[in-house]
Design a protein around this motif. Structure first.
Motif, PDB file in Angstrom:
ATOM      1  N   LEU A 198       2.326  -2.020  -0.040  1.00 24.16           N
ATOM      2  CA  LEU A 198       2.108  -3.426   0.376  1.00 24.16           C
ATOM      3  C   LEU A 198       1.201  -3.096   1.941  1.00 24.16           C
ATOM      4  O   LEU A 198       0.404  -4.117   2.176  1.00 24.16           O
ATOM      5  N   MET A 199       1.436  -2.425   2.719  1.00 25.70           N
ATOM      6  CA  MET A 199       1.173  -2.092   4.030  1.00 25.70           C
ATOM      7  C   MET A 199      -0.428  -1.808   3.828  1.00 25.70           C
ATOM      8  O   MET A 199      -1.256  -1.970   4.693  1.00 25.70           O
ATOM      9  N   SER A 200      -0.914  -1.181   2.595  1.00 23.29           N
ATOM     10  CA  SER A 200      -2.019  -0.883   2.748  1.00 23.29           C
ATOM     11  C   SER A 200      -3.320  -2.014   2.487  1.00 23.29           C
ATOM     12  O   SER A 200      -4.289  -2.010   2.780  1.00 23.29           O
ATOM     13  N   PHE A 201      -2.343  -3.100   1.826  1.00 20.90           N
ATOM     14  CA  PHE A 201      -2.954  -4.387   1.895  1.00 20.90           C
ATOM     15  C   PHE A 201      -2.811  -5.310   2.946  1.00 20.90           C
ATOM     16  O   PHE A 201      -3.054  -6.595   2.816  1.00 20.90           O
ATOM     17  N   ASP A 202      -2.087  -4.781   4.308  1.00 17.52           N
ATOM     18  CA  ASP A 202      -1.705  -5.658   5.335  1.00 17.52           C
ATOM     19  C   ASP A 202      -0.856  -6.787   5.156  1.00 17.52           C
ATOM     20  O   ASP A 202      -1.036  -7.906   5.319  1.00 17.52           O
TER      21      ASP A 202
END
Length: 333
Positions: free
Chosen positions: A167-171
């Motif tokens: 999820l963090m990789s998609f901000d």
């Protein structure tokens, strides 16, 4: 092992749930699928007086596509996420991560909110009472030592959730509500990096939704994970990668997030150094070195920290290559 005694609340409305959490803050735990909390309670690592079940809160479930984002309810199961036509392709790293959590029967119960809010783990802490009492009380258990790193002044327990790096990789952003207010913050800000208190959420706050902004242009993503047993175990090392490109396959954005590499997910600073470049093997090797430098791995999981530091480079490179291959195959992942 038996569960300790506790009382259960099963509110049907968000208003009631937030009121209960406000009134019992500090002595109450929230349970979604229960795949983590029940185990911690059996080990007597968590002994709440009250448990609030989100089972009847329909507002916490579902995946909704909006104009500029996709919103996922915190109570949505990981099985629903891995099978979602809304997420497939466009948010493939998120689908990848959900499909790699434990085994399918567990994924039907485990929720995305519970996975995000997982506590950190350590071989010297996640024990039943008898062996745990044979060790000095560590930072996480209220003491002042780290049993994994002798002489350490802080806790080195490991965050091993799968969904947060993807999820963090998609901000992604998270939505938190309490009885008298709410806030929306980047998911990356939820994690403190402190193994003792790894998640920055109030005792009366409820994680309700996760929102993922729609990426623009051509992009690809991937989540990679190494574990002892494919269908069961927590990651020994993991990495999520997001790559968006412009003309000539030159990088517009690249995000790599490490999992099981410290007391919280680790977002590498990669866009600054690689924007406008083509990600060839040389550049991916440089990013893998960044992963190695960022990783904090000690001998507190099933395999030694020295070995896990070596494989974090491997999973970071795998995630990048897979994200790029998805761009090449379809033009958009």
């Amino acid at each position: 092992m038996r569960l300790p005694p506790f009382d259960v609340f099963e509110p049907r409305t968000m208003k009631d749930a937030l009121s209960i959490m406000h009134d019992h803050a500090g002595v109450l735990k929230v349970i979604g699928g229960g795949t983590e909390l029940v185990g911690l309670m059996k080990l007597r690592l968590v002994v709440p007086q009250y448990v609030l079940s989100t089972r009847k809160l329909g507002a916490l479930r579902g995946i909704e596509e909006k104009k500029n984002e996709v919103v996922i309810g915190a109570g949505t199961s990981l099985a629903e996420i891995m099978e979602s036509p809304v997420l497939a392709g466009r948010f493939q790293a998120v689908v990848d991560a959900a499909s790699m959590v434990a085994a399918y029967p567990i994924r039907t119960r485990a929720t995305i909110g519970g996975n995000i809010l997982q506590n950190t783990r350590c071989l010297y802490y996640n024990l039943s009472e008898i062996p745990r009492k044979g060790l000095p009380a560590c930072f996480k258990a209220g003491g002042n030592v780290c049993n994994a790193v002798k002489g350490s002044k802080r806790c080195f327990s490991v965050y091993q959730g799968d969904m947060a790096p993807a999820l963090m990789s998609f901000d992604a952003r998270i939505h938190l509500k309490r009885y008298n207010g709410s806030r929306k913050v980047p998911l990356a800000q939820l994690y403190t990096g402190d193994g003792k208190n790894p998640v920055a959420i109030g005792l009366d706050e409820l994680l309700t939704h996760i929102s993922i902004p729609m990426p623009a242009g051509v992009y690809g993503s991937s989540f990679q994970k190494i574990r002892l047993r494919k269908a069961l175990d927590y990651p020994l090392a993991s990495a999520a990668a997001f790559v968006s490109v412009k003309a000539g396959n030159k990088v517009d954005e690249v995000r790599v997030v490490l999992g099981a590499a410290g007391s919280g997910p680790k977002l590498l600073d990669t866009t600054t150094g690689f924007k406008g470049k083509v990600l060839a093997e040389k550049q991916m090797a440089e990013i893998s070195e960044k992963a190695l430098k960022a990783a904090e791995m000690t001998d507190n999981t099933a395999l030694p920290g020295s070995y896990r530091r070596k494989i974090i480079k491997v999973v970071a490179a795998r995630a990048l290559r897979d994200a790029l291959s998805r761009i090449e195959r379809s033009g958009k992942s």
